[in-house]
Design an enzyme around this catalytic site. Structure first.
Site, PDB file in Angstrom:
ATOM      1  N   ASP A  18       0.765  -1.169   0.061  1.00 40.49           N
ATOM      2  CA  ASP A  18       0.001   0.224   0.098  1.00 40.49           C
ATOM      3  C   ASP A  18       0.788   1.308   0.140  1.00 40.49           C
ATOM      4  OD1 ASP A  18      -2.228   1.475   0.117  1.00 40.49           O
ATOM      5  OD2 ASP A  18      -2.635   1.114   2.156  1.00 40.49           O
ATOM      6  N   ARG A  22       0.538   7.662  -2.611  1.00 39.79           N
ATOM      7  CA  ARG A  22       1.020   8.669  -1.569  1.00 39.79           C
ATOM      8  C   ARG A  22       2.433   9.007  -1.648  1.00 39.79           C
ATOM      9  NH1 ARG A  22      -1.438   5.902   3.574  1.00 39.79           N
ATOM     10  NH2 ARG A  22      -1.962   4.370   2.012  1.00 39.79           N
ATOM     11  N   HIS A  35       3.173   3.753  -8.830  1.00 36.49           N
ATOM     12  CA  HIS A  35       2.861   2.054  -8.967  1.00 36.49           C
ATOM     13  C   HIS A  35       4.159   1.362  -9.947  1.00 36.49           C
ATOM     14  CE1 HIS A  35      -1.017   2.537  -7.721  1.00 36.49           C
ATOM     15  NE2 HIS A  35      -1.615   3.070  -8.758  1.00 36.49           N
ATOM     16  N   LEU A 129      10.759 -20.737  -4.067  1.00 39.46           N
ATOM     17  CA  LEU A 129       9.662 -20.028  -3.574  1.00 39.46           C
ATOM     18  C   LEU A 129       8.412 -20.323  -4.557  1.00 39.46           C
ATOM     19  CD1 LEU A 129       9.023 -17.565  -1.789  1.00 39.46           C
ATOM     20  CD2 LEU A 129       9.677 -16.227  -3.923  1.00 39.46           C
ATOM     21  N   LEU A 193      -6.833  -5.256   7.289  1.00 40.67           N
ATOM     22  CA  LEU A 193      -6.667  -6.236   6.416  1.00 40.67           C
ATOM     23  C   LEU A 193      -7.396  -5.909   4.879  1.00 40.67           C
ATOM     24  CD1 LEU A 193      -6.764  -9.515   8.615  1.00 40.67           C
ATOM     25  CD2 LEU A 193      -4.959  -8.417   7.400  1.00 40.67           C
TER      26      LEU A 193
END
Ligand code: FPP
Length: 248
Positions: A18, A22, A35, A129, A193
């Protein structure tokens, strides 16, 4: 973290990335730059996770609610994901990384779903992974789809209602076969969340960082792992210390 290898490494880390907007606003830049920088943070995080032996890394790339953003921003986010898969798939594959995608697939149009499926198919036998990309994902939607599937199974006589337990629900979710996240990190100072992995987060440790996602890097990741290692996970039972005191 100076020595991440000395800490307890969570098997599964999930991240709510997130603060791209900003981060850009603070610099007087368009949100799209935030982004793009966010994708660089994704690359670094995947490498950092693999380096210390995290087995599953789930990234909240696009929520079912993100479609409500201005069309230009939606297109920008989809474009970045597309480019990430096109440019990085070969390297992820070389690094033995498996890709899994969670989220609603039914109503997706265009080339994004075929690309995500290709990434899953290409990497399906990889064993290092597992990178789980949450795309068009919302936890309530995921749970509703799982419940509907179980109801159809009961209706068709394939399943008895009395056989439905927590394990069966887990195995009916998009994350079937993936262990629950040990650690959920959210950047940007928000502490919630936001419809992410609600079922799976039952016993996850939550770490909220003030930093915006584009600033996230290896050091912040390892700091979060250090916080995780310092937590006393009890899963509803007693801590090791308290249990030892009971035993005497
Ligand atoms: C939150 O920032 C971030 C998102 C909505 C999307 C995250 C997507 C990426 C980092 C790029 C694509 C992902 C991959 C896996 C290649 P925000 O826009 O909500 O920021 P704000 O709250 O500051 O406005």
């Amino acid at each position: 973290m100076a020595n991440p290898e000395l800490a307890i490494i969570p098997q599964h880390v999930a991240i709510i990335m997130d603060g791209n907007g900003r981060w850009a606003n603070k610099r007087g830049l368009p949100r799209t730059v935030g982004h793009s920088k966010g994708v660089e943070a994704v690359r670094e995080t995947v490498r950092a996770a693999g380096a210390v032996g995290v087995k599953y890394l789930t990234l909240f790339a696009f929520s079912s609610e993100n479609w409500g953003r201005p069309e230009a921003e939606v297109n920008d986010l989809l474009g970045l994901l597309r480019r990430f898969i096109r440019r990085d798939l070969a390297e992820l594959h070389r690094e033995n990384i498996r890709i899994r995608v969670i989220g609603e697939r039914e109503n997706l149009r265009g080339d994004i779903l075929p690309l995500l499926v290709e990434a899953e198919e290409t990497t399906r036998f990889n064993t290092a992974l597992t990178l789980v990309i949450a795309f068009n994902y919302g936890a309530r939607d995921e749970i509703a789809r799982a419940v509907a599937k179980l109801a159809r199974d009961v209706e068709a006589g394939r399943l008895k209602a009395s056989d439905i337990d927590a394990d069966r629900i887990s195995q009916s979710l998009d994350t079937a076969g993936i262990p629950d996240p040990d650690l959920i990190i959210r950047t940007s100072g928000e502490e919630r969340l936001s419809n992410f992995l609600l079922w799976q987060a039952a016993y996850s440790e939550l770490v909220f960082l003030p930093d915006y996602w584009p600033d996230f890097d290896r050091n912040l990741f390892y700091d979060a792992l250090r916080v995780f290692a310092s937590r006393d996970r009890r899963f509803g039972g007693l801590s090791n210390k308290a249990a030892a005191a009971v035993v005497g």
